[in-house]
Design a protein around this motif. Structure first.
Motif, PDB file in Angstrom:
ATOM      1  N   ILE A  18       0.840  -1.204   0.000  1.00 47.57           N
ATOM      2  CA  ILE A  18       0.000   0.000   0.000  1.00 47.57           C
ATOM      3  C   ILE A  18       0.875   1.254   0.000  1.00 47.57           C
ATOM      4  N   SER A  32     -11.000   2.811  -3.939  1.00 53.59           N
ATOM      5  CA  SER A  32     -10.436   1.626  -4.578  1.00 53.59           C
ATOM      6  C   SER A  32      -9.349   2.056  -5.557  1.00 53.59           C
ATOM      7  N   ILE A  48      -9.202  -3.005  -6.441  1.00 51.16           N
ATOM      8  CA  ILE A  48      -9.034  -3.476  -5.070  1.00 51.16           C
ATOM      9  C   ILE A  48      -9.540  -2.380  -4.147  1.00 51.16           C
ATOM     10  N   LEU A  50     -10.185  -0.137  -0.773  1.00 46.15           N
ATOM     11  CA  LEU A  50      -9.305   0.425   0.241  1.00 46.15           C
ATOM     12  C   LEU A  50     -10.092   0.730   1.505  1.00 46.15           C
ATOM     13  N   TRP A  63      -5.190   1.000   3.975  1.00 44.43           N
ATOM     14  CA  TRP A  63      -5.083  -0.448   3.961  1.00 44.43           C
ATOM     15  C   TRP A  63      -5.741  -0.995   2.708  1.00 44.43           C
ATOM     16  N   TRP A  64      -5.226  -2.139   2.224  1.00 44.29           N
ATOM     17  CA  TRP A  64      -5.935  -2.892   1.200  1.00 44.29           C
ATOM     18  C   TRP A  64      -7.018  -3.717   1.888  1.00 44.29           C
ATOM     19  N   CYS A  66      -8.511  -7.258   1.264  1.00 39.12           N
ATOM     20  CA  CYS A  66      -8.233  -8.443   0.447  1.00 39.12           C
ATOM     21  C   CYS A  66      -9.455  -8.779  -0.401  1.00 39.12           C
ATOM     22  N   LEU A  76      -0.353  -7.114  -0.354  1.00 40.80           N
ATOM     23  CA  LEU A  76      -1.039  -8.186  -1.061  1.00 40.80           C
ATOM     24  C   LEU A  76      -0.006  -8.939  -1.893  1.00 40.80           C
TER      25      LEU A  76
END
Length: 169
Positions: A18, A32, A48, A50, A63-64, A66, A76
């Motif tokens: 990230i 995202s 992805i 966020l 943060w991602w 998942c 990731l």
């Protein structure tokens, strides 16, 4: 031991941190990030999600989420899709170490902290500048105990191999 040798480590997978998107995330409120890449001869294109958490002194940490399990992670790993380490089922390299390797790693860390050369046979070069005497003696004692354990484990392994080799002849 064979199971550990065949277990994959996170070093085997491409990473997506990230922090590599820090500048892009500072510019605005993103929910995202769109990814497009090729892996194993196949093209992937998806977004992805966020998440962010407030820091104690202001601002936010990103943060991602998942794509597979929706856990909040900072890195990731690519196994086709980018997913967290839990979804891949891979371990950190330190989790795959054998007990003897852990002893060697700890002894090496102590030698680095004391400013010694690498290897078990060292020349005591005295206490490093600004290190407390009690810390110095504690590290010396811990290092000596580790060396004894390493030598003991090595002798056990040698004796096992000698017995096996003489028995097989």
């Amino acid at each position: 031991m064979p199971a550990i040798a065949t277990t994959s480590s996170l070093n085997n997978y491409p990473r997506l941190s990230i922090s590599s998107y820090r500048e892009q995330l500072r510019q605005g409120k993103a929910y995202s990030i769109e990814l497009g890449y090729s892996y194993g001869g196949k093209s992937y294109s998806y977004s992805i999600k966020l998440d962010n958490t407030a820091c104690h002194y202001g601002n936010y940490r990103h943060w991602w989420l998942c794509p597979k399990c929706s856990k909040r992670v900072s890195v990731l790993y690519c196994a086709g899709l980018y997913v967290c380490r839990h979804c891949i089922g891979a371990n950190y390299g330190s989790q795959l170490k054998q007990p003897i390797d852990r002893l060697f790693s700890r002894a090496e860390a102590i030698r680095r902290r004391l400013g010694w050369q690498a290897g078990i046979a060292h020349g005591n070069q005295g206490r490093p500048k600004h290190m407390h005497f009690s810390t110095y003696y504690r590290l010396i004692n811990e290092h000596n105990k580790l060396v004894q354990k390493i030598c003991g484990a090595t002798m056990v392994a040698i004796n096992k191999n000698k017995g096996r080799a003489s028995y097989e002849r």
